[in-house]
Scaffold this active site. Structure first.
Site, mmCIF file in Angstrom:
data_model
loop_
_atom_site.group_PDB
_atom_site.id
_atom_site.type_symbol
_atom_site.label_atom_id
_atom_site.label_comp_id
_atom_site.label_asym_id
_atom_site.label_seq_id
_atom_site.Cartn_x
_atom_site.Cartn_y
_atom_site.Cartn_z
ATOM 1 N N ASP A 539 6.302 43.448 19.020
ATOM 2 C CA ASP A 539 5.841 43.438 17.638
ATOM 3 C C ASP A 539 4.319 43.573 17.640
ATOM 4 O O ASP A 539 3.682 43.394 18.682
ATOM 5 C CB ASP A 539 6.279 42.126 16.979
ATOM 6 N N ALA A 852 2.072 60.114 23.365
ATOM 7 C CA ALA A 852 2.476 58.945 22.596
ATOM 8 C C ALA A 852 3.282 59.422 21.394
ATOM 9 O O ALA A 852 2.810 60.245 20.610
ATOM 10 C CB ALA A 852 1.260 58.151 22.145
ATOM 11 N N ILE A 855 6.740 57.318 15.202
ATOM 12 C CA ILE A 855 7.818 57.646 14.267
ATOM 13 C C ILE A 855 7.884 56.564 13.199
ATOM 14 O O ILE A 855 7.659 55.385 13.476
ATOM 15 C CB ILE A 855 9.169 57.786 15.013
ATOM 16 N N THR A 859 12.335 58.297 9.253
ATOM 17 C CA THR A 859 12.752 59.250 10.280
ATOM 18 C C THR A 859 13.610 58.565 11.343
ATOM 19 O O THR A 859 14.568 59.150 11.852
ATOM 20 C CB THR A 859 11.520 59.897 10.933
ATOM 21 N N ASP A 912 6.834 37.248 17.327
ATOM 22 C CA ASP A 912 6.447 35.906 16.894
ATOM 23 C C ASP A 912 7.055 35.492 15.572
ATOM 24 O O ASP A 912 6.871 34.353 15.147
ATOM 25 C CB ASP A 912 4.919 35.828 16.762
ATOM 26 N N ASN A 915 11.458 38.110 11.761
ATOM 27 C CA ASN A 915 11.907 39.498 11.766
ATOM 28 C C ASN A 915 12.038 40.064 13.178
ATOM 29 O O ASN A 915 12.506 41.187 13.357
ATOM 30 C CB ASN A 915 10.957 40.373 10.946
#
EC number: 7.6.2.1
Length: 1307
Positions: A539, A852, A855, A859, A912, A915
């Site tokens: 995250d 890299a 997205i 998509t 953390d 979610n």
């Protein structure tokens, strides 16, 4: 509002969507009540039979209706009056099927099928008319009475609530249903359940079942050659150790439970307050909770010492958030301040059944003689929370004990097994098949030998049934060879992993002093998995960043502003004071910032204000308004007050439309000091822009440009907008919102639908930009992990520009990388771009893999569809870095699952917040960060740390060490068992395949439990091939464990073959010395048992010396384990030889110590046999460390010599085995620690003649030249910053000056 609502669609309105009568409501949104008419007929005998048929048919139809009510989607239909626009609105077909109004009523005889998504249909009466039997009238009257009783509940709840689908709690009256008490238990066992539960848990392991089978077979008379208890006793010992461990842990849980259950609380009983234990509470009790006390159960607040029944709570035990939250009772109960008032409270609470949703609650309060009031999460005080800044509260218990939301969430994490465990189980099955093969071979050999010698060796009695029975012999050999599988392996692994987890917990280098947070291993069975991680999914907010927000910039009316030291210095305030043309917009903007939130202010004694917010973002916005002179300082349930540049203003709070992850916005409806009704809304730019009115987009383009600028600076952005609401429109919407808020079924979706009706026609004010700084050490940690060969993916809900900018700042994305951005709006467009880029990658060179991939969530939704999933994952795996933006929690989990299943590599997810829980549980290893967002992620994780930078030490040090330790432990455990017990097979050649054992039966059982138990423990706890500092300095050393070099199928069977070879030496050498049977100078002879103890002694000494041979790190405990095991065997020999006749066993061992220690052959063999056996190992190790030395071994030897490790890198070596790549990566991995001056020095060292070196490393064994490894290597070739050019320049010079024998360095 009315016009704008025409674009909305609703479920429940099909072709007849505008037929108000059919929808069950009139044009004003009021429910039409119809009393079904029934035909009243006189009872006569002639109509008995038809009436009886009708009565039975009606009963069947009622049963059918009840089933349909329970299984169908029963949602009300929208009507005109229930919506703000005065028209029926339809949701898209994929939307929800429930609405905000009550169900429709049928006006005709029969039952109506109610479904929010279809037109009403009628189940016609089977009899074709009304019944003549008066019983039907009775049934209809009962049904109408029940409908009358539930009328207000149905109209507010939105469906015909069933008694079984809700909880009814009577106030100050006995409960009609029996509810559980408030006693909780977190323990796994009770006195009664311990034995069956423990045995069930233990015998779920195949190894324990196998040894139990052996123990049972040994009880068959004359079948077991090793006695009846040689397997049962060790098995009981191992189970006892596990049982003691479980009992100790469970006693701690019971003590903690008793401490909680015995806490005291005041309860209202018959008009008096009595002190009772928490465990005695039950649903319906009215209790009093005082300040700084925990809530004993889930309560509905009735009143408090604060005005309007307000109270402040701290939910750190629930979600880790230490900021205060506000809860408020209903207006109707806020006046219940005395005992007599509480006793007069009559009515009932109807709420949903117990569930685990911490942030959701749906219920209604029905006071006698009063209007039904909605109960939501703002009225709930959950068990585990603490009352703060409030003297006392009165509350009624709604959920108790195990039914509280806290206990409903106390579920164990999904079971995860390490890769090493899975491989071990597979090899155990292979060994079991070999065991069966040995049993069959030995049984057949016994059968042939018996037939051949039955007549010549008649004195042996070979003609009996047992000697001629193949099945009997198979059982004998099955018992004889069962110890090929180590009985003590499982308990040894458990104890070692448990202690390894303690090492992680007590690692001072992973202790965060500021937050007083140590690392914590919440599970121990994945310790070695930390050393095999190939992919990390992270995250961003709170994981890579600090989640400590600071207001940096804002855009108002198309003009960008930044806060200054004082409000007067800022251009924004100057524009207000000078009445700039945008002054009105600026004032509305600042009012929105200071009013639209749920922050709680706390004024200190020195006059400063501390803001308690549910999220750092909200606190930063309020503090941003504070910097511009708009100070928020007062909050009550009814209003908020601000100090706007010295002018006090009060805004009446009418409604709060809270932020959710699906809404991505928060709104507040207020009444301004001028009496106007306004809606303040703040949220993501995508959701705000689509709700703007045509006349409210004056600054659309300028704000959008500023948003892009803010995001490119790595700032988090929000858009702010406002809407003016006419009073009549608001009143109409308020009724709709009230019906949705009092619904018990699908309340959240109905509230969201209601919010969509009012959050329209917005006028854009501007945008804010908040900075979320990187955590300390994040760039260095990511660089080290990338150099260790780990691929890092970032999965975030932030904007794309913000994520890319954070990627640059944390060195995840280098400036030499190409960035591939996928932003498509359709499945076909996504398919085309994925196929195009994948085709380019397949036809490109290795340099083109330095890419890299970025997205977005939309998509990604298409890319994860069935037909594109494989192509998308292939494209991602070709890229060096992947960043997914604007993704939901479920999309995070899907991405992790996709990579885990497709690559079969070990994946790690770190986050953390709540979610991140889904992806943490999907990954092979889940890491939670104890951060600002709470402890949800940490509680759901396998390991928790305080900062992202500690991940480097957790993986590169603890992970690599634990992998090496567990690998050696498992391999050594199988080695020592095969080494001893295969000797029984060699002895069978001399014993006529009779199943006769060579060793004394109890020495067989104690071999694993006593004499060779300590060396595996020493390996599992103290073994390490390099120091922690070296592992951190050279991340490339992680590759050995990552690529499973130390434990795989090949290595496992090499160890098994090595054990077989050792068993040959350990049996045949003593056998050759014992051939003449004259081993004493007086010419006396002995029996086979003396040979067995000779061999047993040599085996114990050899396997202990083997442990020393493979040990890299020697401690005093290692010495104690190895040499102590040898001493322990000799001590046992001296004692056990004199047990009989004091104890009635071991009679054949009497005087064995004297026989064994008095023969010179024993001492000769004690010196010769172990040395001869291990000579092959020593030679192989010498050749390997000289000719085929790995980088790890070279570094370890350099550490032993206490010389500069970098010298190892300067040795001239052959260019095979991918050394050029490895060398380049190792230099690159250390580039953060090497200055240009040091680099020049190293280059000059590289140019020295070969004669100056004294250490030679030829084979690094870090990369396998397979096609898959070559693809991986191509993806790993990336460089960043100025260092690659500097290195290339100097290394080119080295290539020209080097000898032909030196490696070509491919950087």
């Amino acid at each position: 509002m009315a016009n704008s609502g025409k674009n909305e669609t609703g479920n429940g309105a099909g072709s007849g969507g505008h037929n108000h009568a059919q929808n069950g409501r009139n044009g004003h949104g009021q429910e039409q009540r119809h009393n079904p008419t029934t035909n009243r007929a006189t009872f006569d005998a002639r109509s008995l039979w038809p009436s009886l048929q009708a009565w039975v048919g009606n009963g069947v139809r009622q049963m059918r209706t009840q089933v349909m009510r329970r299984t169908a989607t029963t949602g009300p239909t929208r009507s005109e009056g229930g919506l703000a626009g005065g028209e029926d609105r339809q949701q898209p077909s994929e939307g929800r099927s429930e609405d905000t109004a009550g169900p429709s009523r049928s006006t005709a005889t029969g039952i109506t099928v109610t479904d929010g998504g279809i037109q009403h249909q009628r189940l016609t009466d089977a009899t074709g008319g009304g019944s003549r039997l008066s019983m039907k009238n009775i049934l209809n009257n009962l049904r109408r009475r029940k409908k009358k009783d539930d009328e207000d509940f149905t109209s507010s709840a939105g469906y015909d609530a069933d008694e079984g689908e809700r909880r009814i709690i009577h106030l100050n009256a006995p409960q009609t249903s029996k509810y559980c008490n408030n006693r909780i238990t977190t323990a796994k066992y009770s006195i009664i359940s311990f034995l069956p539960a423990f045995l069930f848990e233990q015998f779920r392991r195949y190894s324990n079942c196998f040894f139990l089978l052996i123990a049972i077979l040994q009880q068959i008379p004359e079948v077991s050659p090793t006695g009846r208890y040689t397997t049962l006793v060790p098995l009981m010992f191992i189970l006892s150790v596990s049982a003691i461990k479980e009992i100790i842990e469970d006693i701690k849980r019971h003590r903690a439970d008793n401490e909680i259950n015995h806490r005291l609380i005041e309860r209202l009983d018959s008009g008096t307050w009595t002190t009772v234990r928490w465990a005695e509470l039950t649903v319906g009790d009215i209790i009093k909770v005082t300040i700084n006390s925990f809530f004993p159960a889930d309560l509905i607040i009735l009143s408090s010492s604060e005005p309007q029944a307000m109270c402040f709570i701290e939910t750190a035990n629930l979600d880790g958030e230490t900021n205060l939250k506000i809860r408020q009772g209903l207006t109707g109960t806020a006046g219940l301040l005395e005992t007599k008032d509480l006793m007069r409270l009559q009515g009932r609470i109807e709420c949903e059944l117990p569930n685990r949703h911490l942030y959701e609650f749906n219920g209604v309060l029905k006071e006698t003689g009063k209007q039904t009031a909605a109960l939501g999460n703002d009225q709930v005080l959950q068990r585990g929370a603490m009352l703060r800044n409030t003297a006392w509260i009165f509350g009624v218990v709604v959920y108790s004990g195990q039914e509280t939301k806290l206990m409903k969430n106390s579920t164990s994490a999904p079971l995860k097994r390490s890769t090493v465990d899975k491989l071990t189980n597979t090899q155990i099955l292979m060994l079991f098949m070999i065991l069966i093969s040995l049993c069959i071979t030995s049984g057949l050999c016994n059968l042939f030998w018996t037939r051949e010698h039955s007549e010549t060796d008649w004195y042996l009695g070979l003609v009996d049934f047992k000697s001629l029975s193949l099945g009997y012999n198979l059982l004998t050999f099955f018992i004889l060879y069962n110890n090929l599988i180590p009985i003590s392996l499982q308990v040894t692994l458990e104890l070692v992993r448990f202690l390894q987890a303690i090492f992680i917990n007590y690692d001072i280098e992973m202790y965060h002093e500021q937050s007083n947070t140590p690392a914590m291993a919440r599970t121990s069975n994945l310790n070695e998995e930390l050393g095999m991680v190939k992919y990390i999914f992270s995250d961003k907010t709170g994981t890579l960043t600090q989640n400590v927000m600071e207001f940096k910039k804002c855009s108002i009316a198309g003009i960008a502003y930044s806060p200054e030291h004082t409000p007067e210095q800022s251009q924004l305030v100057q524009n207000i004071l000078s009445r700039h043309q945008t002054a009105g917009v600026i004032e509305e903007f600042l009012v929105l910032l200071s009013v639209c939130h749920t922050v709680i202010p706390e004024r200190r004694e020195n006059g400063t204000i501390i803001y308690h917010a549910a999220s750092p973002d909200e606190r930063a916005l309020v503090e941003g308004a504070h910097k511009f002179g708009y100070i928020f300082d007062t909050r009550t349930p009814e209003y908020v007050e601000i100090n706007a540049l010295g002018v006090r203003k009060r805004y009446e709070v009418l409604n709060v439309l809270e932020f959710t992850s699906s809404r991505k916005r928060m709104s507040l409806i207020v009444r301004t000091p001028e009496g106007k009704i306004k809606l303040f809304c703040k949220g993501a730019d995508t959701v705000i822009y689509e709700r703007l009115a045509p006349q409210g987009q004056a600054f659309r383009e300028e704000t959008l440009r500023h948003l892009e600028e803010f995001a490119s600076d790595g700032l988090r952005t929000l858009c702010l907008a406002v809407a003016d609401i006419r009073p009549d429109v608001y009143e109409e919407w308020r009724e709709t919102n009230h019906r949705a808020s009092t619904s018990l079924q699908n309340r959240e979706s109905k509230l969201e639908d209601a919010a969509n009706l009012i959050e329209i026609n917005l006028r854009l004010l501007g945008a804010t930009a908040i900075e979320d700084r990187l955590q300390d050490g994040v760039p260095e940690t990511i660089a080290a992990l990338l150099d260790a060969g780990i691929f890092i993916w970032v999965l975030t809900g932030d904007k794309q520009e913000t994520a890319i900018n954070i990627g640059y700042s944390c060195r995840l994305i280098s400036h030499s990388m190409d960035i591939l951005i996928l932003n498509e709006e359709s499945l076909d467009a996504t398919r085309e771009v994925i196929h195009r880029h994948y085709g380019e990658f397949k036809s490109s060179t290795a340099k083109d893999a330095n890419v890299a991939l970025v997205i977005d969530g939309t998509t990604l939704k298409y890319a994860l569809s069935c037909d594109l999933r494989n192509d998308f994952q292939d494209l991602c795996l070709l890229c060096r870095v992947v960043v997914c933006c604007r993704v939901s929690p479920m999309q995070k989990a899907e991405v992790v699952e996709m990579v885990t299943q497709s690559t079969k590599a070990v994946t790690l997810a770190i986050g953390d917040g709540a979610n991140d829980v889904a992806m943490i549980q999907k990954a092979n290893v889940g890491i939670g960060i104890s951060g600002v967002e709470g402890l949800q992620a940490a509680c759901a994780s396998d390991y928790s740390i305080a900062q992202f930078r500690y991940l480097q030490r957790l993986l590169l040090v603890h992970g690599a060490w634990n992998y090496a330790r567990i690998s050696k432990l498992i391999l050594y455990s199988f080695y020592k068992n095969v080494c001893l017990y295969v000797i029984e097979l060699w002895f069978a050649v001399y014993s006529g395949w009779s199943g006769q054992i060579l060793f004394e039966r109890w020495t067989i059982g104690l071999y694993n439990v006593l004499f060779t138990a300590m060396p595996p423990f020493a390996m599992g706890l103290f073994e390490k091939f390099c120091t922690a500092e070296t592992m951190l300095r050279y991340p490339m050393l992680y590759k050995t464990s990552q690529n499973a070099k130390l434990f795989n199928v090949k290595v496992f069977w090499i160890w098994i073959f090595n054990a077989l070879l050792h068993s040959v030496f350990l049996f045949w050498l003593p056998m050759a010395a014992y051939t003449s049977e004259v081993i004493w100078k007086d010419g006396k002879t002995s029996d086979y048992l003396l040979l067995g103890n000779l061999v047993y002694t040599y085996v114990v000494v050899t396997v202990c010396l083997k442990a020393g041979l493979i040990t890299n790190s020697w401690t005093w405990l290692t010495h104690l384990a190895i040499w102590g095991s040898i001493v322990l065997w000799f001590t046992f020999l001296l004692i056990y030889s004199h047990v009989w006749p004091t104890f009635k066993f071991a009679s054949n061992f009497r005087g064995m110590d004297i026989q064994l220690l008095s023969t010179p052959i024993f001492y000769f063999g004690l010196l010769l046999v172990p040395i001869t056996t291990l000579l092959v190992d020593v030679i192989c190790k010498l050749v390997h460390n000289t000719v085929f030395k790995t980088l790890t071994e070279a570094v370890r030897e350099t550490e032993i010599r206490r010389s500069d490790i970098s010298e190892v890198m300067n040795e001239p070596r052959s260019s095979d085995s991918g050394y050029g790549y490895t060398f380049g990566k190792l230099l690159n991995s250390n580039k953060a620690l090497i200055s240009p001056r040091q680099l020049r020095k190293k280059v000059s060292q590289l140019a020295r003649p070969v004669e100056e070196t004294n250490l030679r490393v030829v084979n690094l064994e870090l990369e396998m030249d397979t096609e898959e490894q070559q693809r991986t290597r191509q993806r790993q070739k990336w460089r960043g910053g100025m260092w690659p050019q500097v290195e290339d320049r100097y290394l080119t010079r080295v290539r020209r000056a080097s000898s032909p024998n030196q490696a070509t360095l491919h950087m």
